[in-house]
Design an enzyme around this catalytic site. Structure first.
Site, mmCIF file in Angstrom:
data_model
loop_
_atom_site.group_PDB
_atom_site.id
_atom_site.type_symbol
_atom_site.label_atom_id
_atom_site.label_comp_id
_atom_site.label_asym_id
_atom_site.label_seq_id
_atom_site.Cartn_x
_atom_site.Cartn_y
_atom_site.Cartn_z
ATOM 1 N N HIS A 50 92.704 90.051 -9.906
ATOM 2 C CA HIS A 50 92.745 88.590 -9.859
ATOM 3 C C HIS A 50 92.372 88.067 -8.481
ATOM 4 C CE1 HIS A 50 94.562 88.350 -13.824
ATOM 5 N NE2 HIS A 50 95.434 89.277 -13.469
ATOM 6 N N LYS A 247 99.169 84.103 -18.117
ATOM 7 C CA LYS A 247 97.775 83.669 -18.060
ATOM 8 C C LYS A 247 97.154 83.503 -19.435
ATOM 9 C CE LYS A 247 97.144 85.818 -13.520
ATOM 10 N NZ LYS A 247 98.486 86.397 -13.409
ATOM 11 N N ARG A 306 105.211 94.658 -19.512
ATOM 12 C CA ARG A 306 105.336 94.285 -18.114
ATOM 13 C C ARG A 306 106.782 93.893 -17.835
ATOM 14 N NH1 ARG A 306 102.144 91.134 -21.182
ATOM 15 N NH2 ARG A 306 102.194 88.859 -21.121
ATOM 16 N N ILE A 330 107.457 93.910 -10.491
ATOM 17 C CA ILE A 330 106.057 93.919 -10.058
ATOM 18 C C ILE A 330 105.171 93.806 -11.296
ATOM 19 C CG2 ILE A 330 104.325 95.037 -8.628
ATOM 20 C CD1 ILE A 330 106.845 94.367 -7.098
#
Length: 472
Positions: A50, A247, A306, A330
């Site tokens: 990103h 996102k 995640r 993270i």
């Protein structure tokens, strides 16, 4: 040996820290319970580097994303890992929100940002769905192979004196003065510092260390993988406008020539699975950005998990246990930030970032099919193993697989070979090459058939007595 540091967790962040500490001359060991590095979130990653416009200004995410992205070209070139600056588009009909992302990116120090109108966007993405009238274009965004990066970071570290211990279950951590004593089922390790980079297993390790525990949220993301023969006119990553859940469903090329579409964002347990509801949600949302997506070209679905802890990364010295560094939550943009996180952790430990001289260089393990034709011919002439195709879908040769088995980090899993060579990633998903890969692992490792793994312990490709297989 008393190590300067032990790193617990062999994901892309753990191996990046490992690599940096080795390169500045520290004695370091990396411990992971899996059969290979990068078998958790790092393997089930979209591979996006990103640009850094999304994180809230002033956060560690913002600082480390931008710095990490800057480090990627040099790092991946040194490690011979595929990386491309493809750029990224955030598309939608809300110009005010696009402008807010633009301003946030500028505050974070992101370079080469611009706002495009529909006509300008169509030059990049001709099949863009109507209603997406504006876009933020981030020219510095890129794509990388997350698992090859993780593997290469570990391999180079081993060449320069770092130690990797796989399939190690930590049972106990004790403090003996200024030294930690880490006991596993197989070994005892001594170290001055311990870095907890265990990802989803962070709190389990923190309990053993008697250091800070944090509430962790697991968020599963499902994806479609499209074959590398799919005709999809998408030269860069396309995002929708972000929401509080992340996102959103993206469409992106990969460095291997495939396309990924996903992920979902489903809160729950640390379990990777795909669901009809999740995959249908991806189809619906992707179709709001792009016309003519033929999901019949998808060759596989997968999911990753995640780990989130609040709105920012947690990277800190423990206040409860001297000599412990905590890394929790993270999540994205963790991959993009990994090289910068490594620098940050080294500085937390009080180290100078100056690297040693005469460091050994990692060999270039580029696959035969990706070499120029003259080099392909020369390599086949030099080593006939490169003339034998094992994986027809991906055109992976016996020489490619033997080369992968001879890398510094020794593994015994079929999926480990898959990540290193792409064997099994094509249309038949290993139907043709699986047993051939198993036989090459047998020969290389000199182990029994029952000891070859699909992935981690418990996924042995055979159980019990089996007849002798034909030798390759």
């Amino acid at each position: 040996m008393i190590y300067d540091s032990i790193i617990v967790g062999g994901g892309v962040v753990g191996t990046a820290i490992f690599n940096k500490l080795v390169r500045i001359g520290k004695k370091v060991a990396l411990i992971d319970k899996a059969s290979d590095v990068g078998t958790g979130a790092s393997k089930a990653n979209s591979g996006l580097v990103h640009a850094g416009y999304d994180p809230e200004p002033g956060t560690l995410k913002a600082k480390l994303n931008v710095r990490g992205s800057e480090l990627f070209p040099e790092l991946t070139k040194r490690l011979h890992v595929p990386f491309k600056r493809t750029g990224a588009l955030v598309v939608g009909g809300d110009r005010a929100m696009i402008e807010r992302l633009y301003e946030r990116g500028k505050r974070n120090g992101v370079k080469k940002l611009s706002i495009l109108n529909r006509d300008e966007i169509l030059k990049y993405v001709p099949e863009l769905k109507e209603g997406n009238d504006y876009a933020l274009y981030a020219k510095t965004a890129g794509i990388v192979s997350p698992y090859l990066l993780t593997i290469a970071l570990a391999d180079e570290s081993i060449l320069n004196g770092g130690k990797v211990y796989l399939e190690e279950d930590i049972e106990k951590v004790e403090r003996e003065g200024e030294i930690f004593k880490v006991t596993t089922k197989k070994n005892v390790f001594l170290a001055k510092n311990i870095i907890n980079s265990a990802g989803a297993g962070y709190n389990e390790v923190a309990k053993l260390l008697k250091s800070e525990e944090y509430p962790l949220t697991f968020r599963r993301g499902e994806y479609f993988v499209f074959s590398n023969t799919t005709k999809l006119d998408v030269p860069c990553t396309i995002f929708p406008l972000p929401t509080k859940l992340g996102k959103g469903v993206l469409i992106t090329p990969t460095v291997d020539g495939n396309f990924l579409i996903g992920p979902t964002s489903e809160e729950g347990e640390d379990i990777t699975k795909t669901t009809d509801a999740g995959l249908n949600d991806i189809k619906k949302k992707a179709s709001l950005m792009l016309n003519n997506i033929n999901f019949k070209n998808a060759i596989r679905e997968f999911s990753g998990v995640r780990v989130i802890s609040g709105d920012d990364f947690i990277i800190e010295k423990s206040q409860m246990q001297k000599g412990v560094i905590n890394l929790a939550g993270i999540c994205s943009p963790g991959l993009s930030s990994a090289p910068a996180i490594a620098e940050y952790v080294a500085e937390l430990l009080g180290y100078d970032l100056k690297e040693k001289e005469n460091l050994k260089e990692l060999k270039d393990y580029t696959l035969l099919k990706n070499l120029p034709l003259n080099r392909q011919k020369a390599l086949i002439k030099e080593n006939p193993d490169y003339g034998e195709v094992v994986c027809k879908c991906e055109k992976i040769t016996k020489g490619d697989i033997i080369s992968a088995l001879n890398r510094p980090l020794k593994i015994r899993s079929v999926d480990g070979i898959k990540r290193r060579t792409n064997a099994g990633m094509g249309g038949c998903q290993g139907g043709f090459c699986f047993t051939k890969v198993v036989n090459l692992i047998l020969k290389s490792r000199k182990i029994k058939y029952e000891e070859v793994l699909k992935e981690n312990r418990g996924s042995e490709v055979a159980v019990g007595n089996i007849r002798e297989v034909d030798k390759w």
